[in-house]
Design an enzyme around this catalytic site. Structure first.
Site: not given
Ligand code: GLU
Length: 309
Positions: A64, A67, A191, A243, A261
């Site tokens: 993430s 992003k 994505y 988050y 993650v």
């Molecule tokens: N590719 C992970 C997902 O979509 C990203 C989540 C993350 O890194 O927080 O669940």
């Protein structure tokens, strides 16, 4: 900069001996294989110098953290009209929550929760085939890091695709509300591939420098985003980058940051440094456990929190 190098060495030394390292992400099987006994940190300074400690040259799945870069790219294409599709408020919910999406009629709270990033991927897809959109994202990140060796880890992309039911649910849900224009499998293809980009701490710290330098990449002199946009992206990182752990991160570290993650975190000390830290073990809300602790120690010892000492 000897003090900074000393602090980094101390942090890496402590991380090497840590017993509670958190738990690696298991819902993406390829990430579950990663050795949790790794830790790297890199600090890129506006003059181009990069100081590192630990496993800062080991590539990891940025997940993430990507992003931040896709938001920057999409804002460059669409400008502020992007905000009609996605909000900029903290979610207070888990990264992959679907509950809020129903209440808010398919408009994700912010671009850093999964739903928001999937909506941004849909915007980047406009006028492109998925392969072209993925290529554009990789080229943008290579340009930011000034490093053409950055690649997608195809095994991670495949693993996410095979186990991506939750993200597919979010995407279908948004498409039902008209918040996604392209076919769901195309959007998810973009994505999952952006999340599967592999970078080292060294590369990631360099790629984030434009956010520490008023939108300009000091390595190349290129104005990546206008200064005002860099400030706003930092604000969203501070409020939404971790988050439902964003408040805790602001409290402990006091910097804009974005976690993934894979255990990576990109943190920005505006005007001072771009920092990348990586340790695969996560805390209960999915943020790197040792990575957060390292940033807390770094900002305290260097006095880098945006809120002062
Ligand atoms: N590719 C992970 C997902 O979509 C990203 C989540 C993350 O890194 O927080 O669940």
């Amino acid at each position: 900069m000897t003090k900074l190098q000393d602090v980094l060495d101390e942090i890496a030394g402590e991380a090497a001996g840590a017993s509670d390292r958190g738990v690696v992400a298991h819902y993406i099987p390829e990430l579950a294989k990663v050795d949790p006994n790794q830790f790297g940190i890199a600090v890129a300074l506006p003059d181009g110098e990069v100081l590192t400690a630990g496993d800062a040259a080991t590539p990891f799945s940025i997940q993430s953290v990507s992003k931040v870069f896709t938001l920057s790219l999409a804002l460059g294409k669409l400008g502020d009209s992007l905000w009609a599709r996605v909000g900029r408020e903290p979610s207070g919910n888990a990264f992959n929550s679907i509950v809020q999406l129903e209440q808010e009629k398919g408009r994700p709270r912010n671009p850093f929760i999964n739903a928001g990033a999937i909506a941004v991927a849909d915007l980047i897809l406009s006028g492109h085939q998925p392969r072209e959109a993925i290529g554009e994202i990789v080229r943008f990140i290579r340009y930011l890091a000034d490093d053409d060796t950055i690649r997608i880890d195809e095994r991670v992309a495949r693993s996410e695709t095979e186990h991506g039911d939750r993200n597919a649910s979010l995407a279908h849900f948004m498409r039902a509300f008209g918040s996604i224009e392209h076919p769901v499998d195309h959007v998810l293809g973009v994505y999952f591939h952006q999340c599967a980009i592999a970078m080292t701490c060294h590369q990631l710290a360099r790629a984030g420098l434009y956010l520490a330098s008023q939108g300009q990449n000091p390595l190349t002199g290129a104005q990546v985003v206008p200064a005002q946009r860099a400030r706003r992206i930092n604000a969203i990182m501070l409020m939404c980058g971790h988050y439902d752990g964003s408040g805790e991160f602001a409290y402990r570290v006091g910097l804009p940051g974005k976690s993934g993650v894979g255990g990576g975190i990109l943190a920005i000390a505006p005007g001072i440094a771009s920092i990348a830290v990586w340790s695969p073990g996560l805390d209960l809300v999915g943020n790197s456990k040792l990575g957060t602790a390292a940033l807390e120690q770094l900002t305290r010892q260097m006095g880098w929190s945006v809120f002062g000492a």
